[in-house]
Design a protein around this motif. Structure first.
Motif, PDB file in Angstrom:
ATOM      1  N   ALA A 107    -118.590 -47.264  -8.812  1.00 49.77           N
ATOM      2  CA  ALA A 107    -119.676 -47.734  -7.954  1.00 49.77           C
ATOM      3  C   ALA A 107    -120.969 -47.153  -8.517  1.00 49.77           C
ATOM      4  O   ALA A 107    -121.712 -46.448  -7.839  1.00 49.77           O
ATOM      5  N   THR A 108    -121.203 -47.458  -9.784  1.00 44.93           N
ATOM      6  CA  THR A 108    -122.243 -46.784 -10.565  1.00 44.93           C
ATOM      7  C   THR A 108    -123.563 -47.537 -10.627  1.00 44.93           C
ATOM      8  O   THR A 108    -124.529 -47.037 -11.207  1.00 44.93           O
ATOM      9  N   GLY A 109    -123.626 -48.736 -10.056  1.00 48.73           N
ATOM     10  CA  GLY A 109    -124.904 -49.420  -9.939  1.00 48.73           C
ATOM     11  C   GLY A 109    -125.469 -49.895 -11.266  1.00 48.73           C
ATOM     12  O   GLY A 109    -124.783 -49.946 -12.289  1.00 48.73           O
ATOM     13  N   VAL A 115    -128.136 -52.514   0.682  1.00 53.20           N
ATOM     14  CA  VAL A 115    -127.283 -51.428   1.155  1.00 53.20           C
ATOM     15  C   VAL A 115    -126.099 -51.992   1.931  1.00 53.20           C
ATOM     16  O   VAL A 115    -124.945 -51.570   1.741  1.00 53.20           O
ATOM     17  N   SER A 116    -126.359 -52.964   2.809  1.00 50.15           N
ATOM     18  CA  SER A 116    -125.272 -53.529   3.610  1.00 50.15           C
ATOM     19  C   SER A 116    -124.242 -54.223   2.730  1.00 50.15           C
ATOM     20  O   SER A 116    -123.028 -54.141   2.977  1.00 50.15           O
ATOM     21  N   SER A 117    -124.700 -54.905   1.693  1.00 49.44           N
ATOM     22  CA  SER A 117    -123.779 -55.573   0.778  1.00 49.44           C
ATOM     23  C   SER A 117    -122.963 -54.557  -0.014  1.00 49.44           C
ATOM     24  O   SER A 117    -121.766 -54.755  -0.256  1.00 49.44           O
ATOM     25  N   ALA A 118    -123.600 -53.455  -0.414  1.00 48.73           N
ATOM     26  CA  ALA A 118    -122.886 -52.402  -1.142  1.00 48.73           C
ATOM     27  C   ALA A 118    -121.798 -51.789  -0.276  1.00 48.73           C
ATOM     28  O   ALA A 118    -120.676 -51.532  -0.739  1.00 48.73           O
ATOM     29  N   VAL A 119    -122.115 -51.563   0.997  1.00 50.09           N
ATOM     30  CA  VAL A 119    -121.127 -50.995   1.919  1.00 50.09           C
ATOM     31  C   VAL A 119    -119.948 -51.951   2.085  1.00 50.09           C
ATOM     32  O   VAL A 119    -118.782 -51.546   2.040  1.00 50.09           O
ATOM     33  N   ARG A 120    -120.245 -53.218   2.257  1.00 48.71           N
ATOM     34  CA  ARG A 120    -119.174 -54.219   2.369  1.00 48.71           C
ATOM     35  C   ARG A 120    -118.309 -54.212   1.114  1.00 48.71           C
ATOM     36  O   ARG A 120    -117.075 -54.248   1.192  1.00 48.71           O
ATOM     37  N   GLY A 121    -118.935 -54.169  -0.069  1.00 50.64           N
ATOM     38  CA  GLY A 121    -118.187 -54.179  -1.309  1.00 50.64           C
ATOM     39  C   GLY A 121    -117.310 -52.954  -1.472  1.00 50.64           C
ATOM     40  O   GLY A 121    -116.179 -53.045  -1.966  1.00 50.64           O
ATOM     41  N   CYS A 164    -123.256 -52.876  -9.391  1.00 50.37           N
ATOM     42  CA  CYS A 164    -122.749 -53.129 -10.741  1.00 50.37           C
ATOM     43  C   CYS A 164    -122.024 -54.471 -10.831  1.00 50.37           C
ATOM     44  O   CYS A 164    -121.884 -55.031 -11.920  1.00 50.37           O
ATOM     45  N   CYS A 165    -121.593 -55.004  -9.679  1.00 50.59           N
ATOM     46  CA  CYS A 165    -120.871 -56.273  -9.690  1.00 50.59           C
ATOM     47  C   CYS A 165    -121.406 -57.287  -8.683  1.00 50.59           C
ATOM     48  O   CYS A 165    -120.936 -58.428  -8.658  1.00 50.59           O
ATOM     49  N   ASP A 166    -122.375 -56.904  -7.869  1.00 50.75           N
ATOM     50  CA  ASP A 166    -122.830 -57.741  -6.761  1.00 50.75           C
ATOM     51  C   ASP A 166    -124.319 -58.049  -6.886  1.00 50.75           C
ATOM     52  O   ASP A 166    -125.157 -57.153  -6.731  1.00 50.75           O
ATOM     53  N   PRO A 167    -124.704 -59.301  -7.154  1.00 55.57           N
ATOM     54  CA  PRO A 167    -126.121 -59.636  -7.301  1.00 55.57           C
ATOM     55  C   PRO A 167    -126.915 -59.585  -6.005  1.00 55.57           C
ATOM     56  O   PRO A 167    -128.147 -59.621  -6.042  1.00 55.57           O
TER      57      PRO A 167
END
Length: 301
Positions: free
Chosen positions: A110-112, A278-284, A271-274
């Motif tokens: 989850a390295t962004g 923050v909310s999208s990162a949490v979901r991922g 790193c994988c989500d365009p």
């Protein structure tokens, strides 16, 4: 019996990594989170459009997450940077900058990403403050203001069209010859959106708050906010060295739930989500951790 020290090593301790750690901790997994302390949104003073956290400072949200994870003794943290990861037999071994060698059955990165700033004076100083990327993250706070959009061609057209929903007066800066087609140019004109092709040489600002852009012909266009999608690169290239397939966009390819083409290697967050929020990162992070845990269950059942 598997001899790995941990079930999962999570590389990256920001929002996706922390949520993955919470999900895996609650799944009774032995987890190590390795973090370097360089989140992608560290330039942004406030996080928005995340239920129960709207308007909070990003580092406060992350600190609250780490505090909650103290309730899970099976989740450990290490302040370090991963230099290398090797896959052997059923395990992974990672080596860190402080010469730690640690093994795990699975890896979750989850390295962004790292933004690549254009060579425009003042741009970087305003990034995340008044030069912003996402109207869903920041558009409400700058609604109705004099707005610029930095873009060109199809992507620039779609970007300025979207941003115009929030903005007041809008100008598209193509930073060189316009690549809009005739229909797109006519559509912008019909919506009173000016297109300026003259290259931008400087973003004028006071402590990161933009006041305008200076063009190569010396003219200054007044602005209160500038939207821009910057180029980027992966903050960590280890997934690629392990064989992860990459999308044309520069993101790591997944099955939609964090699983890569490399067996046992998952990814989550920017790193994988365009979508890049923050909310999208949490979901991922939650989705990748759940799928990863199911994989471990299947292996052990």
């Amino acid at each position: 019996m598997n001899s790995a020290q941990y079930d999962v090593i999570i590389v990256g301790g920001s929002y996706a990594g922390l949520q993955a750690a919470l999900t895996l901790g609650r799944s009774q997994r032995q987890v190590l989170v390795i973090e370097s302390g360089m989140p992608c949104n560290r330039f942004t003073p406030h996080s928005h459009n995340f239920l129960t956290h709207d308007g909070k400072e990003p580092h406060i949200i992350a600190a609250e997450g780490r505090e909650q994870l103290k309730n899970y003794s099976n989740v450990k943290f290490l302040k370090d940077t991963v230099l290398q990861a090797l896959q052997f037999d059923e395990n992974f071994e990672i080596t860190t900058i402080f010469e730690n060698r640690i093994t795990a059955r699975k890896l979750l990165f989850a390295t962004g990403i790292s933004d690549i700033m254009p060579d425009i004076k003042g741009f970087e100083e305003c990034w995340g403050k008044s030069v912003i990327h996402c109207p869903y993250c920041h558009g409400y706070e700058v609604k109705g203001q004099i707005t610029g959009v930095f873009g060109n061609a199809e992507n620039g057209f779609e970007y300025v069209k979207t941003v115009s929903h929030w903005a007041g007066k809008v100008t598209l800066f193509t930073n060189g010859p316009s690549l809009l087609n005739t229909e797109q140019a006519q559509k912008l004109a019909a919506n009173n959106i000016a297109v300026i092709e003259t290259p931008v040489t400087e973003v004028t600002h006071a402590q990161g708050q933009i006041s305008g852009v200076v063009l190569s012909d010396g003219i200054t266009a007044d602005l209160s906010v500038l939207y821009a999608h910057t180029a980027f690169k992966q903050h960590c290239d280890i997934p690629q060295t392990l064989g992860c397939e990459m999308a044309d966009t520069g993101h790591i390819k997944t099955n939609g739930y964090g699983k890569t083409n490399v067996n046992g290697l998952y990814v989550a967050g920017d790193c994988c989500d365009p979508l890049r929020s923050v909310s999208s990162a949490v979901r991922g992070g939650m989705a990748a951790a759940a799928f990863l845990n199911k994989e471990l269950i299947n292996e052990d059942f």
